[in-house]
Write a protein that holds these residues in place. Structure first.
Motif, PDB file in Angstrom:
ATOM      1  N   VAL A  69       0.831  -1.201   0.000  1.00  0.00           N
ATOM      2  CA  VAL A  69       0.000   0.000   0.000  1.00  0.00           C
ATOM      3  C   VAL A  69       0.867   1.252   0.000  1.00  0.00           C
ATOM      4  O   VAL A  69       1.839   1.350   0.760  1.00  0.00           O
ATOM      5  N   VAL A  70       0.511   2.188  -0.859  1.00  0.00           N
ATOM      6  CA  VAL A  70       1.043   3.552  -0.805  1.00  0.00           C
ATOM      7  C   VAL A  70      -0.178   4.464  -0.873  1.00  0.00           C
ATOM      8  O   VAL A  70      -0.726   4.703  -1.943  1.00  0.00           O
ATOM      9  N   ALA A  71      -0.643   4.924   0.271  1.00  0.00           N
ATOM     10  CA  ALA A  71      -1.912   5.638   0.348  1.00  0.00           C
ATOM     11  C   ALA A  71      -1.749   6.948   1.121  1.00  0.00           C
ATOM     12  O   ALA A  71      -0.767   7.140   1.837  1.00  0.00           O
ATOM     13  N   PRO A  72      -2.723   7.848   0.995  1.00  0.00           N
ATOM     14  CA  PRO A  72      -2.651   9.104   1.752  1.00  0.00           C
ATOM     15  C   PRO A  72      -2.555   8.915   3.261  1.00  0.00           C
ATOM     16  O   PRO A  72      -1.997   9.755   3.954  1.00  0.00           O
ATOM     17  N   SER A 105     -26.043  15.934   3.081  1.00  0.00           N
ATOM     18  CA  SER A 105     -25.094  16.959   2.648  1.00  0.00           C
ATOM     19  C   SER A 105     -24.092  16.449   1.615  1.00  0.00           C
ATOM     20  O   SER A 105     -23.090  17.116   1.342  1.00  0.00           O
ATOM     21  N   ALA A 106     -24.350  15.286   1.033  1.00  0.00           N
ATOM     22  CA  ALA A 106     -23.448  14.745   0.013  1.00  0.00           C
ATOM     23  C   ALA A 106     -23.310  15.734  -1.137  1.00  0.00           C
ATOM     24  O   ALA A 106     -24.309  16.223  -1.680  1.00  0.00           O
ATOM     25  N   CYS A 107     -22.076  16.029  -1.510  1.00  0.00           N
ATOM     26  CA  CYS A 107     -21.840  17.036  -2.556  1.00  0.00           C
ATOM     27  C   CYS A 107     -20.793  16.575  -3.559  1.00  0.00           C
ATOM     28  O   CYS A 107     -20.124  17.389  -4.196  1.00  0.00           O
ATOM     29  N   GLY A 108     -20.613  15.269  -3.680  1.00  0.00           N
ATOM     30  CA  GLY A 108     -19.643  14.749  -4.624  1.00  0.00           C
ATOM     31  C   GLY A 108     -18.480  14.072  -3.925  1.00  0.00           C
ATOM     32  O   GLY A 108     -18.467  13.914  -2.707  1.00  0.00           O
ATOM     33  N   PHE A 109     -17.482  13.701  -4.712  1.00  0.00           N
ATOM     34  CA  PHE A 109     -16.319  13.006  -4.162  1.00  0.00           C
ATOM     35  C   PHE A 109     -15.076  13.875  -4.298  1.00  0.00           C
ATOM     36  O   PHE A 109     -15.031  14.811  -5.099  1.00  0.00           O
ATOM     37  N   VAL A 110     -14.072  13.565  -3.510  1.00  0.00           N
ATOM     38  CA  VAL A 110     -12.774  14.215  -3.673  1.00  0.00           C
ATOM     39  C   VAL A 110     -11.778  13.163  -4.174  1.00  0.00           C
ATOM     40  O   VAL A 110     -11.841  12.004  -3.785  1.00  0.00           O
ATOM     41  N   PRO A 111     -10.871  13.542  -5.058  1.00  0.00           N
ATOM     42  CA  PRO A 111      -9.923  12.575  -5.612  1.00  0.00           C
ATOM     43  C   PRO A 111      -8.798  12.270  -4.642  1.00  0.00           C
ATOM     44  O   PRO A 111      -8.585  12.977  -3.656  1.00  0.00           O
ATOM     45  N   ALA A 112      -8.067  11.219  -4.948  1.00  0.00           N
ATOM     46  CA  ALA A 112      -6.918  10.829  -4.129  1.00  0.00           C
ATOM     47  C   ALA A 112      -5.858  10.222  -5.028  1.00  0.00           C
ATOM     48  O   ALA A 112      -6.142   9.765  -6.139  1.00  0.00           O
ATOM     49  N   GLU A 113      -4.640  10.221  -4.532  1.00  0.00           N
ATOM     50  CA  GLU A 113      -3.548   9.566  -5.236  1.00  0.00           C
ATOM     51  C   GLU A 113      -3.071   8.368  -4.425  1.00  0.00           C
ATOM     52  O   GLU A 113      -3.514   8.133  -3.309  1.00  0.00           O
ATOM     53  N   GLY A 114      -2.140   7.605  -5.028  1.00  0.00           N
ATOM     54  CA  GLY A 114      -1.653   6.392  -4.384  1.00  0.00           C
ATOM     55  C   GLY A 114      -2.421   5.180  -4.848  1.00  0.00           C
ATOM     56  O   GLY A 114      -3.066   5.190  -5.901  1.00  0.00           O
ATOM     57  N   SER A 145      -3.695  -1.269  -8.661  1.00  0.00           N
ATOM     58  CA  SER A 145      -3.784   0.018  -9.346  1.00  0.00           C
ATOM     59  C   SER A 145      -3.232   1.121  -8.461  1.00  0.00           C
ATOM     60  O   SER A 145      -3.398   1.097  -7.236  1.00  0.00           O
ATOM     61  N   THR A 146      -2.573   2.071  -9.091  1.00  0.00           N
ATOM     62  CA  THR A 146      -2.153   3.309  -8.429  1.00  0.00           C
ATOM     63  C   THR A 146      -2.469   4.469  -9.354  1.00  0.00           C
ATOM     64  O   THR A 146      -2.464   4.323 -10.576  1.00  0.00           O
ATOM     65  N   GLU A 147      -2.743   5.615  -8.762  1.00  0.00           N
ATOM     66  CA  GLU A 147      -3.093   6.802  -9.539  1.00  0.00           C
ATOM     67  C   GLU A 147      -2.332   8.021  -9.003  1.00  0.00           C
ATOM     68  O   GLU A 147      -1.953   8.060  -7.831  1.00  0.00           O
ATOM     69  N   ALA A 148      -2.152   9.016  -9.875  1.00  0.00           N
ATOM     70  CA  ALA A 148      -1.532  10.278  -9.466  1.00  0.00           C
ATOM     71  C   ALA A 148      -2.240  11.430 -10.164  1.00  0.00           C
ATOM     72  O   ALA A 148      -1.673  12.081 -11.057  1.00  0.00           O
ATOM     73  N   PRO A 149      -3.486  11.717  -9.785  1.00  0.00           N
ATOM     74  CA  PRO A 149      -4.274  12.725 -10.500  1.00  0.00           C
ATOM     75  C   PRO A 149      -4.118  14.148  -9.969  1.00  0.00           C
ATOM     76  O   PRO A 149      -4.839  15.043 -10.413  1.00  0.00           O
ATOM     77  N   LEU A 150      -3.189  14.372  -9.041  1.00  0.00           N
ATOM     78  CA  LEU A 150      -3.092  15.684  -8.406  1.00  0.00           C
ATOM     79  C   LEU A 150      -1.928  16.495  -8.972  1.00  0.00           C
ATOM     80  O   LEU A 150      -0.979  16.848  -8.285  1.00  0.00           O
ATOM     81  N   ALA A 151      -2.011  16.783 -10.254  1.00  0.00           N
ATOM     82  CA  ALA A 151      -1.095  17.681 -10.949  1.00  0.00           C
ATOM     83  C   ALA A 151      -1.979  18.609 -11.784  1.00  0.00           C
ATOM     84  O   ALA A 151      -3.108  18.246 -12.144  1.00  0.00           O
TER      85      ALA A 151
END
Length: 414
Positions: A17-20, A230-239, A195-201
């Motif tokens: 795991v490489v997570a926030p 109060s659901a207003c969508g999702f926030v992205p994450a990397e790792g 899977s790993t992602e890096a969408p924070l650029a």
């Protein structure tokens, strides 16, 4: 004598795991079971002016300490995460470089990625337009590509077995694990999958701004609250995470711990952002996964929800669980630990799968951070972890483009 392909059961023997909220199994699980939320304001350079303000960043990670220089220069951040998580998973499974060298064609790799290496691509394009073509590195042609992680893990570790990439929206993370399990069923000894992602650029974030489901909330504690008014969508994450999936009999023969069994999977497609239709599609995926696993609805001990955070989508998911599990849906605990770290696109369901394996091992269902006022008929675990003797876990995922996927895990044994 090895078992016939149809008798080969696919076991999870390693997790990386490489997570926030952690860059090891121990730190990830400690934060997950405690319901720790690490969502915060985005700090990446060049992102300050963008309307997306909150995400799950991996901050305690030094790629230079984990990956050799010759690979760093030709890869993007999402592949740095993948190579590191693969190393951790193989170490956890007790498979070293000597194992790959002894039987290189017996170990394969499968990954899923939503967007690939946007940060690398942006940097090279800036050089192209700012300085000229002679300043563009040769690895621009491969580093951004969504298949880069599969290729680089395979090359770096000398893994020459079946290698592939799954392109199936966010649900591709679960599909990659199912693809690995089926490769094991067909005779491959080991697959490194995840899977790993890096969408924070900046470039990657601008591409995401077209998603209506993305949360624009600036308060980290309120930005991602699925299944609430109060659901207003999702926030992205990397790792993300990588798992070692191998034949159960072979794992036991070499004395490895069988952490879980990949028992069943199914996938459907219902169209981009058609959340009402996803009710039927997700329910069918759940039913298909249960059927493949030979699992009755009442055997499901915990559900790791997709938890998009969009009211229409949340309602569809709650109804899909009820449709597929019947009366048991009101009794089964449901959780979404991703609300504390963000929704990492294809990586999100793989992190959920890692959490599900650990939950079954520890007899503890992690809570759903930042969520309290539930407005759907679900037994959502909130506040603190819940003790439970879980033997079967159901992990769900849907993609913004319309994919639906369900995975059934059974508790492993030493």
């Amino acid at each position: 004598m090895s078992a016939a392909p149809h008798e080969r059961r696919a076991a999870v023997t390693g997790i990386g795991v490489v997570a926030p909220n952690g860059t090891s199994i121990d730190t990830f699980w400690k934060a997950t079971q405690e319901g720790l939320s690490v969502l915060d304001r985005i700090t990446r350079e060049g992102c300050e002016h963008l309307p997306l303000k909150v995400a799950g960043e991996v901050r305690a990670f030094d790629p230079a300490a984990a990956v050799e220089e010759r690979y760093l220069v030709q890869t993007d951040r999402f592949t740095h995460y993948a190579m590191t998580a693969a190393d951790l998973a193989l170490d956890d499974a007790g498979l070293g470089q000597a194992d790959a060298e002894a039987a290189p064609f017996s170990i394969g790799v499968v990954t899923a990625a939503g967007s690939g290496g946007g940060e690398f691509g942006q940097r090279e394009l800036q050089r192209l337009w700012g300085k000229g073509s002679r300043f563009v590195g040769p690895y621009q042609s491969i580093a951004w590509f969504y298949a880069a992680s599969t290729g680089q893990i395979s090359i770096r570790r000398g893994l020459k077995g079946p290698c592939s990439v799954v392109a199936a929206d966010e649900a591709g993370g679960l599909d990659a694990l199912a693809h690995a399990a089926r490769a094991v069923h067909r005779g491959t000894d080991v697959i490194v999958a995840g899977s790993t992602e890096a969408p924070l650029a900046p470039y990657s974030m601008v591409c995401q701004l077209g998603y209506e489901e993305l949360s624009r909330e600036t308060d980290p504690a309120r930005a991602y609250r699925p299944f609430t008014e109060s659901a207003c969508g999702f926030v992205p994450a990397e790792g993300g995470a990588m798992l070692v999936v191998e034949a159960q009999a072979a794992a036991r023969e070499r004395g490895a711990q069988v952490r879980a069994l990949v028992a069943g999977h199914a996938a459907t497609f219902t169209g981009a952002s058609r959340w009402e239709a996803s009710r039927t599609g997700l329910a069918r995926a759940i039913q298909g996964a249960l059927a493949e696993a030979g699992c009755a609805p009442e055997e499901v001990d915990v559900v790791f929800a997709d938890a998009l955070g969009v009211p229409e989508a949340d309602r569809a998911e709650a109804l899909a669980i009820a449709d597929a599990l019947g009366a048991h849906a009101r009794r089964v605990p449901v959780t979404a630990p991703k609300t504390g770290i963000g929704r990492g696109y294809c990586a999100a369901p793989v992190l959920d799968t890692a959490a599900a394996v650990l939950a079954m091992e520890h007899g503890l269902i992690p809570p759903t951070p930042n969520v309290f006022d539930i407005c759907h008929d679900l037994d959502l675990v909130t506040g603190r972890a819940r003790a439970a003797e879980a033997r079967t876990a159901l992990v769900l995922s849907r993609g913004l483009m319309g994919s639906n996927s369900a995975l059934v895990l059974r508790r492993g044994a030493a």
